[in-house]
Design a protein around this motif. Structure first.
Motif, PDB file in Angstrom:
ATOM      1  N   MET A 146       3.572 -10.108   2.681  1.00 46.60           N
ATOM      2  CA  MET A 146       3.879  -9.104   3.704  1.00 46.60           C
ATOM      3  C   MET A 146       4.965  -9.620   4.643  1.00 46.60           C
ATOM      4  O   MET A 146       4.920  -9.388   5.849  1.00 46.60           O
ATOM      5  CB  MET A 146       2.620  -8.746   4.485  1.00 46.60           C
ATOM      6  CG  MET A 146       1.739  -7.769   3.772  1.00 46.60           C
ATOM      7  SD  MET A 146       2.443  -6.101   3.665  1.00 46.60           S
ATOM      8  CE  MET A 146       1.784  -5.376   5.151  1.00 46.60           C
ATOM      9  N   ASN A 287      -2.470  -2.976   8.060  1.00 46.70           N
ATOM     10  CA  ASN A 287      -2.371  -3.631   6.759  1.00 46.70           C
ATOM     11  C   ASN A 287      -3.713  -3.472   6.056  1.00 46.70           C
ATOM     12  O   ASN A 287      -4.716  -3.938   6.598  1.00 46.70           O
ATOM     13  CB  ASN A 287      -2.056  -5.120   6.948  1.00 46.70           C
ATOM     14  CG  ASN A 287      -1.966  -5.878   5.644  1.00 46.70           C
ATOM     15  OD1 ASN A 287      -1.999  -5.304   4.573  1.00 46.70           O
ATOM     16  ND2 ASN A 287      -1.853  -7.186   5.749  1.00 46.70           N
ATOM     17  N   LYS A 348       6.410 -12.065  11.048  1.00 44.32           N
ATOM     18  CA  LYS A 348       6.980 -10.961  10.262  1.00 44.32           C
ATOM     19  C   LYS A 348       8.358 -10.584  10.774  1.00 44.32           C
ATOM     20  O   LYS A 348       9.176 -10.089  10.029  1.00 44.32           O
ATOM     21  CB  LYS A 348       6.085  -9.712  10.356  1.00 44.32           C
ATOM     22  CG  LYS A 348       4.619  -9.967  10.215  1.00 44.32           C
ATOM     23  CD  LYS A 348       4.283 -10.451   8.837  1.00 44.32           C
ATOM     24  CE  LYS A 348       2.797 -10.765   8.744  1.00 44.32           C
ATOM     25  NZ  LYS A 348       2.460 -11.334   7.446  1.00 44.32           N
ATOM     26  N   VAL A 435       6.326  -3.463   6.270  1.00 46.05           N
ATOM     27  CA  VAL A 435       6.744  -4.055   5.004  1.00 46.05           C
ATOM     28  C   VAL A 435       5.808  -3.767   3.838  1.00 46.05           C
ATOM     29  O   VAL A 435       5.967  -4.354   2.766  1.00 46.05           O
ATOM     30  CB  VAL A 435       6.907  -5.591   5.121  1.00 46.05           C
ATOM     31  CG1 VAL A 435       8.191  -5.965   5.789  1.00 46.05           C
ATOM     32  CG2 VAL A 435       5.729  -6.227   5.828  1.00 46.05           C
ATOM     33  N   GLY A 436       4.838  -2.877   4.030  1.00 49.15           N
ATOM     34  CA  GLY A 436       3.893  -2.666   2.940  1.00 49.15           C
ATOM     35  C   GLY A 436       3.730  -1.200   2.584  1.00 49.15           C
ATOM     36  O   GLY A 436       3.935  -0.324   3.423  1.00 49.15           O
ATOM     37  N   ARG A 478      -1.325  -2.829  -3.049  1.00 52.01           N
ATOM     38  CA  ARG A 478      -0.412  -2.950  -1.913  1.00 52.01           C
ATOM     39  C   ARG A 478       0.885  -3.551  -2.437  1.00 52.01           C
ATOM     40  O   ARG A 478       0.866  -4.585  -3.110  1.00 52.01           O
ATOM     41  CB  ARG A 478      -1.000  -3.841  -0.817  1.00 52.01           C
ATOM     42  CG  ARG A 478      -0.166  -3.764   0.472  1.00 52.01           C
ATOM     43  CD  ARG A 478      -0.523  -4.856   1.435  1.00 52.01           C
ATOM     44  NE  ARG A 478      -0.158  -6.165   0.897  1.00 52.01           N
ATOM     45  CZ  ARG A 478      -0.486  -7.322   1.471  1.00 52.01           C
ATOM     46  NH1 ARG A 478      -1.183  -7.328   2.584  1.00 52.01           N
ATOM     47  NH2 ARG A 478      -0.122  -8.475   0.929  1.00 52.01           N
ATOM     48  N   CYS A 480       4.789  -4.795  -1.445  1.00 50.18           N
ATOM     49  CA  CYS A 480       5.656  -5.193  -0.331  1.00 50.18           C
ATOM     50  C   CYS A 480       7.035  -4.564  -0.484  1.00 50.18           C
ATOM     51  O   CYS A 480       7.601  -4.551  -1.578  1.00 50.18           O
ATOM     52  CB  CYS A 480       5.770  -6.720  -0.316  1.00 50.18           C
ATOM     53  SG  CYS A 480       6.968  -7.313   0.887  1.00 50.18           S
TER      54      CYS A 480
END
Ligand SMILES: Cc1ncc(COP(=O)(O)O)c(C=O)c1O
Length: 509
Positions: A146, A287, A348, A435-436, A478, A480
């Motif tokens: 992530m 997330n 992140k 980012v996911g 999930r 990325c």
């Protein structure tokens, strides 16, 4: 060269207000062609411009919005590249059906009942296997983490800042460190928090090894072994690991992929079980769901926890990656009683390699500071000195704006590919930042098997099974979207779709 391309047209009689009016300072930093494109993209989103409608011509755009030919063309090309328009020879640009509009959003949780609290659930084992397999395979296209690709961070600026810090203060490497962190760094993050509506002074900041240490400290500040902690479902697997590690039980609360944790279900769970010691929530860009809680739900959550004296642990790892120039608000900005423990990360947004996080312990501030000292002592100071100058400078906001834009484009393009390649019946939400992406596959597909087969073909993803103690996310993935969209990435998504289809077609699945 036709120089008229670069010259703005004379002022038109009545420019369109939305684009031509004096923009707020933050919006002014977005290039004009992007603002023009956003203006029309919003109209498409709202249905004002429908599929098949012709866009205003280049000349019309120039006249109506008082922009140059190059800006008008750049806007149209940008929208074409993002998949919103198609160019028809000699006819102009038309709104097109984005491929991803054919993929439906992820479904709401089927039941509003909370799961039973689980004490030992083996999440460590599940996560350890997942990590070991990933590491062993080292897939060339790894969409399981992530964080963003290393080249998307401001590596040169950070390198220079690190070298300057060590040149000017080499003793940073050899002297003892302030317990709760470097003061310049704490000032820098407190000032940004202030701008985001939070009243946190530098003295009330504790610097941590990423958000994960902050979460561990927060949990230990308010609960002990055997206690039950309410969490979102699905949730970040690192939180489930932390709970298992601390001997605490996780009670998974139904969470909407669109609006976040169900405040009603949380209230019901607290009144039913009675022994819930805290709740951990990621209100912005959760997330793995990617959802942002509506403001009213945030208000209700903070008020409920206050009323029940239930400590509310806010995990804020992603807010700075939300699309646009106005960040969604935090729970902490609503906190008047010190009931919210705020945990943040720079991993992140600034640099995964520096492992910087920080927290504000609310009314447990003293206890958090003591636990931090007992647990790991202070963080390396030179990383904080390196980060402090950058965070406090305008260059940091420029970096964030660029990063958000890049992520938005990558996300859109990946969403298009997923919609094109994944088996019929797949669902997906395209989050407004971060980012996911959370993808729901047809129920019959095991995401664990897909994960293993994809690794064999050089592609890493995260199976839904690691985001819960239950097996209800066994057909989710999930993915990325922190990596630049390339031909190889597109091919990797095609592979995932093909493997999914194979699993769906397998006889006697
Ligand atoms: C929701 C959430 N919280 C916390 C973390 C851990 O953050 P850090 O890497 O700063 O420890 C992550 C990492 O992916 C996350 O997704």
């Amino acid at each position: 060269m036709d120089t008229s391309l670069l010259v703005p047209d004379p002022a038109p009689a009545a420019p369109c207000r939305a684009v031509a009016d004096a923009p707020p300072p933050a919006a002014a930093r977005t290039p004009l062609y992007r603002r023009l494109a956003d203006h029309y993209q919003e109209a498409i989103d709202a249905g004002t411009l429908a599929v098949g409608d012709r866009m205003p011509s280049v000349r019309d755009l120039m006249r109506q919005h008082q922009v140059s030919l190059s800006t008008a063309l750049q806007s149209l090309r940008h929208m074409e590249q993002a998949g919103w328009l198609e160019a028809r020879p000699r006819s102009g640009y038309f709104v097109r059906q984005p491929k991803r509009s054919v993929i439906r959003p992820v479904q709401e949780p089927s039941s509003l009942l909370a799961l039973d609290p689980a004490q030992y659930v083996g999440i460590h084992e599940k996560v350890s296997q997942y990590i070991a397999l990933r590491q062993k395979s080292a897939p060339p296209i790894d969409l399981s983490g992530m964080t963003c690709a290393p080249e998307l961070y401001a590596v040169d600026t950070l390198r220079q800042a690190a070298m300057r810090a060590l040149r000017e203060r080499p003793e940073l490497l050899t002297s003892a460190m302030p317990h709760n962190g470097n003061m310049a760094f704490r000032h820098a993050v407190a000032r940004r928090a202030l701008n985001a509506g939070m009243r946190i002074s530098a003295d009330e900041v504790v610097v941590t090894h990423g958000c994960i240490e902050a979460l561990n400290l927060a949990l230990r500040a308010v609960a002990g072994p055997g206690d039950t902690i309410a969490v979102e479902s699905p949730t970040y697997f690192g939180l489930l690991q932390a709970l298992e590690n601390l001997g605490m039980r996780a009670l998974e609360i139904p969470t909407s992929p669109h609006t976040g944790i169900s405040v009603e279900a949380l209230e019901l769970a607290v009144r039913t079980y009675g022994n819930i010691k805290a709740v951990v929530v990621v209100p912005n860009l959760q997330n793995p769901l990617g959802c942002i809680m509506p403001e009213a739900n945030k208000d209700a959550l903070v008020a409920l926890c206050d009323q029940l004296r239930l400590p509310l642990i806010e995990d804020d790892a992603y807010t700075e990656l939300a699309d646009g120039n106005v960040a969604p608000s935090s729970l902490k900005s609503r906190d008047r009683s010190g009931n919210v423990i705020y945990c943040a990360s720079l991993n992140k947004v600034l640099a995964p390699g520096m492992r910087l996080g920080w927290m504000n312990g609310g009314r447990w501030h003293e206890r958090v500071g003591m636990l931090k000292f007992a647990h790991t002592r202070a963080n390396e100071e030179w990383t904080q000195v390196t980060a402090a100058g950058f965070i406090a400078s305008p260059a940091y906001d420029r970096h964030l704006r660029r990063l958000r834009e890049v992520l938005r484009e990558q996300r859109e393009r990946m969403a298009e590919s997923i919609a094109a390649y994944f088996p019929e019946g797949s669902r997906m939400n395209v989050p407004k930042g971060g980012v996911g992406m959370w993808v729901e596959l047809p129920q019959q597909i095991s995401s664990q098997r897909l994960f293993e087969l994809a690794l064999g073909e050089g592609v890493g993803v995260s199976p839904g099974t690691i985001f819960s103690n239950s097996d209800r996310y066994g057909h989710f993935l999930r993915i990325c979207c922190g990596h630049p969209f390339t031909r190889e990435l597109d091919q990797a998504l095609r592979k995932l779709g093909r493997i999914g289809q194979q699993l769906l077609d397998e006889p006697g699945r």
